[in-house]
Each structure stands twice: as structure tokens, then as C-alpha cells.
Design a protein around this motif. Structure first.
Motif, PDB file in Angstrom:
ATOM      1  N   GLU A  19      43.880   3.044  -0.897  1.00 26.15           N
ATOM      2  CA  GLU A  19      43.816   4.214  -1.329  1.00 26.15           C
ATOM      3  C   GLU A  19      43.349   5.510  -0.083  1.00 26.15           C
ATOM      4  O   GLU A  19      44.079   6.451  -0.262  1.00 26.15           O
ATOM      5  N   LEU A  20      42.673   4.903   0.698  1.00 28.37           N
ATOM      6  CA  LEU A  20      42.343   5.927   1.807  1.00 28.37           C
ATOM      7  C   LEU A  20      43.592   6.025   2.951  1.00 28.37           C
ATOM      8  O   LEU A  20      43.787   7.278   2.993  1.00 28.37           O
ATOM      9  N   HIS A  21      44.407   5.068   2.796  1.00 34.07           N
ATOM     10  CA  HIS A  21      45.508   5.143   3.717  1.00 34.07           C
ATOM     11  C   HIS A  21      46.574   6.353   2.917  1.00 34.07           C
ATOM     12  O   HIS A  21      47.158   7.072   3.796  1.00 34.07           O
ATOM     13  N   ASP A  22      46.909   6.190   1.842  1.00 40.29           N
ATOM     14  CA  ASP A  22      47.725   6.867   0.908  1.00 40.29           C
ATOM     15  C   ASP A  22      47.267   8.248   0.935  1.00 40.29           C
ATOM     16  O   ASP A  22      47.847   9.233   1.180  1.00 40.29           O
ATOM     17  N   LYS A  23      45.709   8.470   0.811  1.00 40.48           N
ATOM     18  CA  LYS A  23      45.517   9.721   0.824  1.00 40.48           C
ATOM     19  C   LYS A  23      45.850  10.665   2.111  1.00 40.48           C
ATOM     20  O   LYS A  23      46.182  11.688   2.174  1.00 40.48           O
ATOM     21  N   TYR A  24      45.443   9.935   3.345  1.00 38.84           N
ATOM     22  CA  TYR A  24      45.643  10.717   4.617  1.00 38.84           C
ATOM     23  C   TYR A  24      46.849  10.543   4.786  1.00 38.84           C
ATOM     24  O   TYR A  24      47.500  11.396   6.142  1.00 38.84           O
ATOM     25  N   MET A  25      47.741   9.451   4.586  1.00 35.93           N
ATOM     26  CA  MET A  25      49.162   9.563   5.030  1.00 35.93           C
ATOM     27  C   MET A  25      49.827  10.830   4.099  1.00 35.93           C
ATOM     28  O   MET A  25      50.549  11.422   4.986  1.00 35.93           O
ATOM     29  N   ALA A  26      49.326  11.172   2.900  1.00 31.24           N
ATOM     30  CA  ALA A  26      49.788  12.253   2.371  1.00 31.24           C
ATOM     31  C   ALA A  26      49.363  13.386   3.036  1.00 31.24           C
ATOM     32  O   ALA A  26      50.180  14.332   3.071  1.00 31.24           O
ATOM     33  N   CYS A  27      48.127  13.522   3.558  1.00 30.98           N
ATOM     34  CA  CYS A  27      47.777  14.694   4.169  1.00 30.98           C
ATOM     35  C   CYS A  27      48.612  14.984   5.528  1.00 30.98           C
ATOM     36  O   CYS A  27      48.751  16.288   5.762  1.00 30.98           O
ATOM     37  N   VAL A  28      48.949  13.911   6.202  1.00 32.76           N
ATOM     38  CA  VAL A  28      49.720  13.925   7.375  1.00 32.76           C
ATOM     39  C   VAL A  28      51.059  14.590   7.063  1.00 32.76           C
ATOM     40  O   VAL A  28      51.427  15.510   7.815  1.00 32.76           O
ATOM     41  N   ASN A  29      51.876  14.060   5.982  1.00 33.67           N
ATOM     42  CA  ASN A  29      53.049  14.532   5.723  1.00 33.67           C
ATOM     43  C   ASN A  29      53.070  16.109   4.968  1.00 33.67           C
ATOM     44  O   ASN A  29      53.827  16.809   5.413  1.00 33.67           O
TER      45      ASN A  29
END
Length: 739
Positions: A345-355
Motif C-alpha cells: 500500500e505504501l508503494h502504491d501510494k508513493y508510486m502514484a505520488c511520483v506519477n
């Protein structure tokens, strides 16, 4: 024919003066009719005649000078006095009017004196008439008023910055003078106006920024900065020259963002960390838009992003540690599953932030990767992340796992798990744990879906290469072949009535190289099972005579009927357990040593199976003395009074902690991998220094694991003793390959 009458200079110029005076009156707006074609023709002809007379009556040079004097006289007598009596905006309007009039005057007089342009000027390489007219204005008017005009324009720009309405068209016209006066050269615009504008802009925004940085939150400050930059770009499109845009924007960015970047990004309650913490997508996007335009501007933002993600991930690790240490809350392996799910979930959150916020910029992908590498390689409650990830995969891929997910959700989760694996340095450790768990799913029919098993192997292959998954793919293929083999065995039994195993038998034939190594033992099989094994051996010899069968009884399962006083219950047990229980068909009571002798089992295996049958949930055997630990002096008898509400029960063996064996196996494989890497490098390089050999070895192996420098050094020493390498006699840090 009569000879043409000579026109003297004074006479001719007096006539020309009439035309010049009329033009000046028209420009001043005095009552005057426009030039007729006849007047135009007479004026042009007069000049033509005066220039084509034979010397000494060729007055070309004198007329060229008179042309210039006409401009100088007009400027000194009319233009300058009218400009000197006006100030600020009024002076600018007058300047624009006078410049426009000057251009009109140049256009008309150039027509009258056109013959000069065509012949005299061309032959003498003199400045063209148009240029002379502009130069007169530049030398007499512009040079005197450029400072006042520049200051007036900058004052108006500052007024507009403060929100006042100004005459943008006027500014555009004034600044066009600065550009046009250079005659295709931007030097005058840059030197006489732009340099001062840039200094004023720096000072203006420096004053503003020093107040805003104290008074405003980071989002409010960025809003103002973005608005200011937009307005400065609008200024360029409305009245400044296009060449000013980059320089002006750079000055504004420097004062608003570069000077205060650290202070702005690290504001306590509203800086970059706070925006990341509170998921302020719009503000983070604005931050990216502002700082991406500045050289190296994104570096501090990416650094804060990395620190924030690292802190969040480390907090998850600590949370998992705390939960694991609290035995009251800890419920077996579920907390590890929760931890991996939270990391995903943390990875999803910050990958979305990067994109979404950071424009998919490579700098932020790098920051995210480095942050996850920090905490994804920490031990969590005594387990490595590689093991936790393998366990998580096992949980979602096996039947009855804790994760109740749809097919789409499982595929999505598989994709995310494989992405997480990229951050883990010990990929070989993951592979070994995963292989162990895959083998149990496949052998005990625990896998929920063959499609999902193949999907994750495909994704792992894309991520880590074909070598990473070759054994796992071999295991899946083995199972398919084993099912076919079982069908052939059943056909064989149907066609050979004498070959009767006596009981239903299913044998799974595996290829040794693909599967994890299992401990095989010389179990003394009960008579009921011996015949089964012999029948299958006979069948297998009809298929191939070149393969040796090694029986792994520890992986077998048996269904046996337990005839108790109340009812018969079907017991699903392991082969070891079945062999032990069948002993009680011939004996009412058996001691620990008797069971050990009859089964020919090691103490470890025997204790585990007797524990499962006499001390666990289902007490099929009664143990004396009645303790919870099996000892060598214990005796056992069949519990005929045992009963259960179910007609079929599974009696599992106590779990074995395979972690130690997996780690040992991986360490052994790593030694081989390091040896192979060193030999491969030295074979191609022949001679190499210690430092370079170590670095090349690390680079080669880092795809699968992060080799320890000490381990590499140890393997080099071992290869020297085995005569693969030798030290250089003069330089002990240089190694040579021995063919």
C-alpha cells in the motif's frame, strides 16, 4: 536642342525646403493638404536633376548632407523642446508620437531623395537614407531621453506588479523604440533597458519574498510564486521583447525560489514533508512545476521525498517488530502478511505520488527505489523481507489462504509483489524460500490456481531473468508430467491383474535438480506398503531403465481408517505417522525404543511424529507418562476411546523451522556463484588487481544478491589454494589466472 538649365544648390534646396516644411506641418497636425502626385514628382525630379548635372554642378554629396541637416534641424527645433517639457507617462506618449513621426518623415524624404539611395549612396558605400534618419533620432533624442524613458517604463511595470492598471500598448510602443533604434541589433534594448529591468525585478521580488517567507505557509507562498511567474510571462507576451523571457523568469525564480528553497521546503507545519504526510496532491504538483524549471531545483525535493518514504517504511518495520514482541497480540504469521500488505500500500501510494505529482520524473523514481531499498532489506521480527515476501505469495496462491481475493485482485497483487522484489538485495534468498513453499503447494495440492502460479513465474522471469525461475518452471512442468505418469500407472494396473498394490496408490515422480533437497530416510515400511513400492518400481522400469527412484517418504500422505470404540474415523496422516500407527495392529503397547527400531527412524523424526499422535489436538495414541514432551523412556498404546464429531480428520506434523536450512543452502549456492564469477572474470582478464576484481564480482552478482566483501576475499583465497589463481610475486594485490 536646348541644353538643360543648371539648377544651383541654393535654388534647388529652397524649392526642396518648401516640401520639407510642408511635411513638417503635416506631421505637427497643422492645416495642410497632402502631397499630390505632381508635387511628389517635382520634388523627386529636382533632386534627380541636381544629382545628374555634370561637375562641378553635381550636388549629390551636398544634398546627402542637407537631407541629414533637415532631420537635425527638425529634431532640435521641434522634437526635443516638446519632449523636454513633459515627464513620466506624458513624456513616453510624446516620445512614441515623435518616433512615429520620424519614421514617417524618413519614409517621405527617402522617396524625394530616392535617386541618392539608388546611385550615389550605393557607389560611395554610405549609410542609406532610412538609416540616416533613424541615426539622427538615436543620436539626438534617444541618447538624451533613454534614461528617463527606461525609468518611466520600469516605474509603470512596478505599478502593474502592485495591481494597478497601466497602458500596456504604450509600453509596447516605447520598448519597440529600444529595439528598432538598434537597427536589427538588440544591443540598445539589452544595455539601455533590459539590464536595469532585471536589476529592478530582482530587487522587487527580493523584497516581496523576504516578507512572504515569514508570513505565508509553503502552499500559499508557492501560489504567489506561480502567479508572479505567470504574470511575468504575460508581460513578455504583452509588451516586453521575447528575448527577455528566459532572463526575467530566471531572476524571479532565483529571488522567489532559489534563495529561499531550503527555508520553503523545510517549513515545519507546511513544508514538503507536511505536504507528503497530508497527501496534498495539488500543492506537491505545484512544487514540482516550480522547482523543475530551476537547474538542480528538484534535488532537494527528491531528497526530502526519499527521507519521508524511508521514515514511513522504517515506521512500518518498527510497528511489525512491536506487534511481534507483544505475544498477546501476535497471532502466528498473520502479522507478517499485514506488514507486506502495508508495504505494498505504501508503494502504491508513493508510486502514484511520483506519477501524479512529480511528473513521472526519473529523479523521484530513483528516490523511491533508494528509500524502499533501505527498509525492505531490514529484518522484520527475526525474518528477512525475502522470506516475508515468499510467505505472502504463498498465502495468496494457496487454497484457504488468509487473503480472500478475486482473480483480478490476485493478479494485481502478484504484479505489486514482483515490483517490491526489485528492492530486495537477497533475491536468491527469496527464490529459495519461494521454491520451498511452491513445492509444498504443488506436492500437497494446495495451489489455488495453476494460471496464477504460471503468471507469477512469468513476471519473476521478466524481473529477474530466466535463470531465476528455471527450477520453479521445472517444478510446475514436473507436476504436469507426474499426473500423466500416474495415468499411465493406472493403465498399467488395469492391464496387469497380477500387479495389484493392494491399496490405492498415487506416486509423484520428480526431477531431482528442480526441487529443493529433501531428507530421505531408510524407513522400514509396513508390509501393507512394501508391495505398493515394488509394484510401482516394476511399472517404472517398463518406462525407463536409466533413472533411479529415490523415495521421499517424509512428503507422502496416507488415508487410513482408525477403528475406535464409538465409530470409525478416517485419518489423513503423513507416511511416517501411518507407518507408526500400523505397528499397533500387531501390538497393544509399544515403547519409544521399540517403535524406533521397527521404523528405523532418527530421533528427531520419531519425536515429531509421536508428538503429533499423542500430545497434540488429536490423541490417537495414549502416552505414559502423560506429559507434553516425548522422551526415550515413554511407552504408547492405541487410544480406542478416541472420538471426534468429524468422520475425517487431518493430523499434521509439528512444523519444522526450515529457515536455517534455507539460509545454509543459499550460503552454499552463493559460494559457488562467487567462485564462478571470479573464475569467469579472471579467465577473460588474465590478470587483475584485488580491488578491481572485487568490484567486478560485486557488479556481476548484484542482480541476485549483495555479496559480502569478506566472502569474496575468502573465495579468492580458496581459489588460490585450488590453483585457479595465483598472486603476482612482486605485487601481492595482483592476481593472475592459471589456465
Amino acid at each position: 536642342m536646348n541644353q538643360q538649365k543648371i539648377i544651383e544648390l541654393e535654388t534647388g534646396w529652397e524649392f526642396m525646403q518648401i516640401g520639407v516644411t510642408k511635411l513638417k506641418r503635416i506631421l505637427e497636425g497643422l492645416p495642410e493638404s497632402q502631397f499630390s502626385s505632381e508635387e511628389h514628382m517635382m520634388l523627386y525630379t529636382t533632386i534627380y536633376n541636381m544629382c545628374t548635372q555634370k561637375p562641378p554642378h553635381d550636388y549629390s554629396q551636398q544634398l546627402y548632407d542637407k537631407y541629414k541637416e533637415a532631420f537635425e534641424e527638425h529634431i532640435n527645433s521641434t522634437v526635443l523642446p516638446s519632449l523636454r517639457e513633459k515627464h513620466d507617462e506624458f513624456m513616453l506618449r510624446e516620445l512614441v508620437r515623435r518616433w512615429a513621426n520620424n519614421k514617417v518623415m524618413v519614409r517621405w524624404l527617402s522617396r524625394f531623395f530616392h535617386y541618392l539611395d539608388r546611385y550615389f549612396i550605393a557607389r560611395r558605400s554610405l549609410p542609406a537614407l532610412k538609416e540616416v534618419g533613424l541615426t539622427c533620432f538615436r543620436d539626438l533624442v534617444y541618447q538624451e531621453l533613454k534614461g528617463a524613458a527606461r525609468d518611466a517604463v520600469i516605474r509603470l511595470i512596478d505599478q502593474e506588479r502592485e495591481g494597478e492598471q497601466i497602458d500596456r500598448a504604450l509600453l509596447k510602443n516605447v520598448l519597440d523604440i529600444f529595439v528598432e533604434i538598434g537597427i536589427e541589433n538588440m544591443e540598445y534594448y539589452e544595455r539601455d533597458f533590459e539590464d536595469d529591468l532585471l536589476k529592478d525585478s530582482s530587487a522587487y521580488y527580493s523584497r516581496k519574498a523576504s516578507n512572504w517567507i515569514v508570513e505565508d505557509s509553503c502552499p500559499d507562498y508557492m501560489l504567489k510564486a506561480e502567479e508572479c511567474l505567470k504574470k511575468e510571462r504575460d508581460r513578455v507576451s504583452n509588451y516586453l521583447h521575447l528575448e527577455s523571457e528566459l532572463k526575467l523568469v530566471e531572476k524571479v525564480q532565483n529571488e522567489l525560489l532559489v534563495v529561499y528553497s531550503t527555508q520553503l521546503l523545510e517549513k515545519e507545519h507546511s513544508g514538503c514533508r507536511a505536504l507528503l504526510r497530508d497527501d496534498k496532491v495539488e500543492d506537491l504538483s505545484r512544487m514540482y512545476r516550480l522547482f523543475c524549471k530551476i537547474p538542480k531545483g528538484l534535488d532537494p525535493v527528491a531528497n526530502i521525498f526519499k527521507q519521508h518514504v524511508t521514515a514511513e517504511g522504517t515506521a512500518l518495520v518498527q510497528q511489525a517488530e512491536d506487534t511481534a514482541s507483544n505475544k498477546a497480540e501476535h497471532t502466528g504469521g498473520s502479522q507478517e502478511q499485514v506488514f507486506v500488505r502495508k508495504v505494498i500500500e505504501l508503494h502504491d501510494k508513493y508510486m502514484a505520488c511520483v506519477n501524479d505529482c512529480f511528473g513521472n520524473h526519473s529523479l523521484f523514481h530513483k528516490a523511491l527505489k533508494e528509500a524502499f531499498e533501505v527498509f525492505c532489506n531490514k529484518q522484520v521480527a527475526g525474518s528477512s523481507s525475502a522470506e516475508l515476501l515468499a510467505s505472502f505469495c504463498d498465502n495468496i496462491l494457496k487454497k484457504g489462504g488468509n487473503e480472500k481475493l478475486s482473480d483480478e485482485a490476485i493478479e494485481d497483487t502478484i504484479d505489486k509483489v514482483v515490483k517490491l522484489l526489485a528492492y530486495i538485495s537477497d533475491k536468491d534468498l527469496f527464490a529459495e524460500f519461494y521454491r520451498k513453499k511452491l513445492s509444498r503447494r504443488l506436492l500437497f495440492d494446495k495451489s489455488a490456481s495453476d494460471d496464477h502460479e504460471r503468471l507469477i513465474l512469468t513476471k519473476l522471469k521478466q524481473q529477474c531473468g530466466g535463470q531465476f525461475t528455471s527450477k520453479m518452471e521445472g517444478m510446475v512442468t514436473d507436476l504436469t508430467l507426474a499426473r500423466e505418469n500416474q495415468n499411465y500407472f493406472e493403465e498399467y494396473l488395469g492391464n496387469n491383474p497380477n500387479a495389484n498394490p493392494g491399496i490405492d496408490l498415487t506416486v509423484t515422480v520428480l526431477t531431482t535438480g528442480f526441487w529443493p533437497s529433501y531428507k530421505s530416510s531408510d524407513l522400514c515400511l509396513p508390509a501393507e506398503m512394501v508391495k505398493c513400492v515394488e509394484v510401482f518400481k516394476e511399472f517404472y522400469q517398463t518406462k525407463t531403465k536409466h533413472r533411479k527412484l529415490t523415495w521421499i517418504y517424509s512428503l507422502g500422505t496416507c488415508n487410513i481408517n482408525g477403528k475406535f470404540e464409538q465409530k470409525t474415523i478416517e485419518l489423513i496422516v503423513g507416511t511416517y505417522q501411518a507407518a507408526a500407527l500400523l505397528l499397533f495392529n500387531a501390538s497393544d503397547r509399544l515403547s519409544y525404543s521399540e517403535i524406533k527400531t521397527q521404523l528405523n527412524l532418527a530421533d528427531d523424526d520419531l519425536v515429531r511424529l509421536l508428538q503429533s499422535l499423542s500430545c497434540a489436538k488429536y490423541k490417537i495414541l495414549v502416552k505414559e507418562p502423560n506429559t507434553k514432551i516425548v522422551g526415550p523412556n515413554d511407552s504408547f498404546q492405541f487410544n480406542s476411546k478416541f472420538t471426534d464429531k468429524m468422520r475425517r480428520i487431518r493430523i499434521p506434523l509439528p512444523p519444522v523451522d526450515e529457515r536455517k536450512k534455507v539460509v545454509e543452502d543459499v550460503d552454499k549456492d552463493r559460494r559457488y556463484a562467487i567462485d564462478a564469477s571470479i573464475v569467469r572474470i579472471m579467465k577473460s582478464r588474465k590478470a587483475l588487481g584485488h580491488q578491481q576484481l572485487v568490484m567486478e564480482c560485486v557488479e556481476q552478482l548484484s542482480r541476485m544478491f549483495k555479496p559480502d566483501f569478506k566472502a569474496i576475499k575468502k573465495r579468492i583465497e580458496d581459489l588460490i589454494t585450488r590453483d585457479y589463481l595465483e598472486r603476482d610475486k612482486e605485487n601481492p594485490n595482483l592476481f593472475r589466472y592459471l589456465a
